[in-house]
Design a protein around this motif. Sequence first.
Motif, PDB file in Angstrom:
ATOM      1  N   SER A 229      21.099  28.125  18.744  1.00  0.00           N
ATOM      2  CA  SER A 229      20.645  29.466  19.102  1.00  0.00           C
ATOM      3  C   SER A 229      21.743  30.476  18.773  1.00  0.00           C
ATOM      4  CB  SER A 229      20.288  29.543  20.587  1.00  0.00           C
ATOM      5  OG  SER A 229      21.449  29.460  21.376  1.00  0.00           O
ATOM      6  N   ALA A 230      21.339  31.703  18.569  1.00  0.00           N
ATOM      7  CA  ALA A 230      22.292  32.759  18.203  1.00  0.00           C
ATOM      8  C   ALA A 230      23.339  32.955  19.290  1.00  0.00           C
ATOM      9  CB  ALA A 230      21.545  34.065  17.951  1.00  0.00           C
ATOM     10  N   GLU A 231      22.934  32.824  20.548  1.00  0.00           N
ATOM     11  CA  GLU A 231      23.880  33.021  21.655  1.00  0.00           C
ATOM     12  C   GLU A 231      24.967  31.947  21.658  1.00  0.00           C
ATOM     13  OE1 GLU A 231      20.580  32.801  24.190  1.00  0.00           O
ATOM     14  OE2 GLU A 231      20.755  34.887  24.860  1.00  0.00           O
ATOM     15  N   VAL A 232      24.565  30.707  21.416  1.00  0.00           N
ATOM     16  CA  VAL A 232      25.530  29.610  21.400  1.00  0.00           C
ATOM     17  C   VAL A 232      26.478  29.766  20.216  1.00  0.00           C
ATOM     18  CG1 VAL A 232      25.792  27.110  21.130  1.00  0.00           C
ATOM     19  CG2 VAL A 232      24.044  28.017  22.666  1.00  0.00           C
ATOM     20  N   ILE A 233      25.940  30.101  19.069  1.00  0.00           N
ATOM     21  CA  ILE A 233      26.774  30.282  17.871  1.00  0.00           C
ATOM     22  C   ILE A 233      27.754  31.428  18.092  1.00  0.00           C
ATOM     23  CG2 ILE A 233      26.724  30.968  15.442  1.00  0.00           C
ATOM     24  CD1 ILE A 233      24.085  29.347  15.236  1.00  0.00           C
ATOM     25  N   GLU A 234      27.286  32.484  18.735  1.00  0.00           N
ATOM     26  CA  GLU A 234      28.139  33.631  19.029  1.00  0.00           C
ATOM     27  C   GLU A 234      29.327  33.212  19.897  1.00  0.00           C
ATOM     28  OE1 GLU A 234      27.410  37.325  22.041  1.00  0.00           O
ATOM     29  OE2 GLU A 234      25.802  36.834  20.643  1.00  0.00           O
ATOM     30  N   VAL A 235      29.079  32.397  20.904  1.00  0.00           N
ATOM     31  CA  VAL A 235      30.156  31.935  21.785  1.00  0.00           C
ATOM     32  C   VAL A 235      31.076  30.983  21.034  1.00  0.00           C
ATOM     33  CG1 VAL A 235      30.674  30.665  23.900  1.00  0.00           C
ATOM     34  CG2 VAL A 235      28.815  32.317  23.880  1.00  0.00           C
ATOM     35  N   GLU A 236      30.528  30.129  20.185  1.00  0.00           N
ATOM     36  CA  GLU A 236      31.355  29.226  19.371  1.00  0.00           C
ATOM     37  C   GLU A 236      32.318  30.020  18.494  1.00  0.00           C
ATOM     38  OE1 GLU A 236      28.402  26.926  17.289  1.00  0.00           O
ATOM     39  OE2 GLU A 236      28.410  25.350  18.820  1.00  0.00           O
ATOM     40  N   VAL A 237      31.815  31.091  17.886  1.00  0.00           N
ATOM     41  CA  VAL A 237      32.658  31.937  17.032  1.00  0.00           C
ATOM     42  C   VAL A 237      33.747  32.616  17.872  1.00  0.00           C
ATOM     43  CG1 VAL A 237      32.665  34.028  15.598  1.00  0.00           C
ATOM     44  CG2 VAL A 237      30.920  32.287  15.249  1.00  0.00           C
TER      45      VAL A 237
ATOM     46  N   LYS B 234      11.137  26.259  24.751  1.00  0.00           N
ATOM     47  CA  LYS B 234      12.393  25.872  25.396  1.00  0.00           C
ATOM     48  C   LYS B 234      12.851  26.934  26.387  1.00  0.00           C
ATOM     49  CE  LYS B 234      14.144  23.059  21.620  1.00  0.00           C
ATOM     50  NZ  LYS B 234      15.202  22.883  20.636  1.00  0.00           N
ATOM     51  N   VAL B 235      12.709  28.192  25.997  1.00  0.00           N
ATOM     52  CA  VAL B 235      13.134  29.280  26.868  1.00  0.00           C
ATOM     53  C   VAL B 235      12.266  29.336  28.112  1.00  0.00           C
ATOM     54  CG1 VAL B 235      13.320  31.791  27.059  1.00  0.00           C
ATOM     55  CG2 VAL B 235      14.154  30.624  25.014  1.00  0.00           C
ATOM     56  N   SER B 236      10.960  29.233  27.928  1.00  0.00           N
ATOM     57  CA  SER B 236      10.080  29.284  29.097  1.00  0.00           C
ATOM     58  C   SER B 236      10.342  28.096  30.009  1.00  0.00           C
ATOM     59  CB  SER B 236       8.615  29.338  28.670  1.00  0.00           C
ATOM     60  OG  SER B 236       8.250  28.149  27.991  1.00  0.00           O
ATOM     61  N   GLN B 237      10.636  26.958  29.419  1.00  0.00           N
ATOM     62  CA  GLN B 237      10.958  25.772  30.221  1.00  0.00           C
ATOM     63  C   GLN B 237      12.254  25.999  30.998  1.00  0.00           C
ATOM     64  OE1 GLN B 237      11.794  22.224  27.983  1.00  0.00           O
ATOM     65  NE2 GLN B 237      11.169  20.906  29.675  1.00  0.00           N
TER      66      GLN B 237
ATOM     67  N   GLY C 246      14.991  27.571  36.436  1.00  0.00           N
ATOM     68  CA  GLY C 246      15.784  28.524  37.197  1.00  0.00           C
ATOM     69  C   GLY C 246      17.018  29.021  36.471  1.00  0.00           C
ATOM     70  N   SER C 247      17.208  28.669  35.236  1.00  0.00           N
ATOM     71  CA  SER C 247      18.354  29.198  34.496  1.00  0.00           C
ATOM     72  C   SER C 247      18.032  29.224  33.014  1.00  0.00           C
ATOM     73  CB  SER C 247      19.597  28.358  34.745  1.00  0.00           C
ATOM     74  OG  SER C 247      19.451  27.079  34.183  1.00  0.00           O
ATOM     75  N   ASP C 248      18.670  30.132  32.309  1.00  0.00           N
ATOM     76  CA  ASP C 248      18.506  30.196  30.871  1.00  0.00           C
ATOM     77  C   ASP C 248      19.874  30.043  30.213  1.00  0.00           C
ATOM     78  OD1 ASP C 248      19.488  32.638  31.627  1.00  0.00           O
ATOM     79  OD2 ASP C 248      18.337  33.770  30.142  1.00  0.00           O
ATOM     80  N   VAL C 249      19.865  30.001  28.906  1.00  0.00           N
ATOM     81  CA  VAL C 249      21.102  29.774  28.167  1.00  0.00           C
ATOM     82  C   VAL C 249      22.090  30.918  28.379  1.00  0.00           C
ATOM     83  CG1 VAL C 249      20.356  30.757  25.960  1.00  0.00           C
ATOM     84  CG2 VAL C 249      22.023  28.921  25.986  1.00  0.00           C
TER      85      VAL C 249
ATOM     86  N   LYS D 111      21.979  20.710  27.057  1.00  0.00           N
ATOM     87  CA  LYS D 111      20.772  21.070  27.792  1.00  0.00           C
ATOM     88  C   LYS D 111      19.893  22.042  27.009  1.00  0.00           C
ATOM     89  CE  LYS D 111      19.453  21.946  32.481  1.00  0.00           C
ATOM     90  NZ  LYS D 111      19.884  22.023  33.837  1.00  0.00           N
ATOM     91  N   PHE D 112      20.518  22.887  26.195  1.00  0.00           N
ATOM     92  CA  PHE D 112      19.791  23.904  25.450  1.00  0.00           C
ATOM     93  C   PHE D 112      20.017  23.713  23.965  1.00  0.00           C
ATOM     94  CE2 PHE D 112      20.736  25.724  29.589  1.00  0.00           C
ATOM     95  CZ  PHE D 112      19.501  26.203  29.974  1.00  0.00           C
ATOM     96  N   ASP D 113      19.298  24.480  23.167  1.00  0.00           N
ATOM     97  CA  ASP D 113      19.415  24.417  21.718  1.00  0.00           C
ATOM     98  C   ASP D 113      20.803  24.889  21.292  1.00  0.00           C
ATOM     99  OD1 ASP D 113      18.876  24.263  19.006  1.00  0.00           O
ATOM    100  OD2 ASP D 113      17.829  26.196  18.946  1.00  0.00           O
ATOM    101  N   ASP D 114      21.527  24.032  20.568  1.00  0.00           N
ATOM    102  CA  ASP D 114      22.881  24.397  20.151  1.00  0.00           C
ATOM    103  C   ASP D 114      22.908  25.242  18.888  1.00  0.00           C
ATOM    104  OD1 ASP D 114      22.058  22.291  18.536  1.00  0.00           O
ATOM    105  OD2 ASP D 114      24.036  21.358  18.464  1.00  0.00           O
TER     106      ASP D 114
END
Length: 178
Positions: free
Chosen positions: A122-130, A43-46, A51-54, A117-120
């Motif tokens: 992921s640690a980054e998404v959970i971090e922002v949710e918190v 998913k990350v490589s895709q 042209g953008s990442d999470v 669009k991305f995995d919900d």
Amino acid sequence: MKKSLFKFTAPALAVGLALSAHGGVSAADNKAEKAEAKENKAKVSQSFKKGSDVSHRLAPVEKKVFTVNDILVELGIELEGKEALTIEEFAYYQEQVDSVFGKLGAATNQLEAVTKKFDDNSAEVIEVEVSISSAYAAAQLTQEYLNSLEVVEEVPEVDVPETPEEPTEPEPTEPVTP
């Protein structure tokens, strides 16, 4: 007995900021993180191909949350120790709190778009949710504190001219006879 608004909001803000700064992943979760990294590698490589990442997509959301936290800290400092507000002051502070809730709503909507669009998970998404949840909690406490303050109608100060004291006449004294 009123407690300081800062005492209420500080823990919520601290949790949000701490998790934002540290990623919310402990050393004990290192094995799980490696396994998740392998699963999400495709998913990350895709996403890099597109042209953008999470992280790039989450940056504006995080910026909104940091701005909200700054506003809440400023409001806490301004409101701390106040027991009453004028109608105008209350309207101003209420507008600020409404603005905070609006920014948090926008951040939530933006996060939802990213998770589509991305995995919900992921640690980054959970971090922002918190972070968003912590900011919502702090905003709620600010709203409750604002509602607990007395709103008074401002009485205009009128300069009343001082009336000069009329000089008092000395009382006639009787002459002393020997």
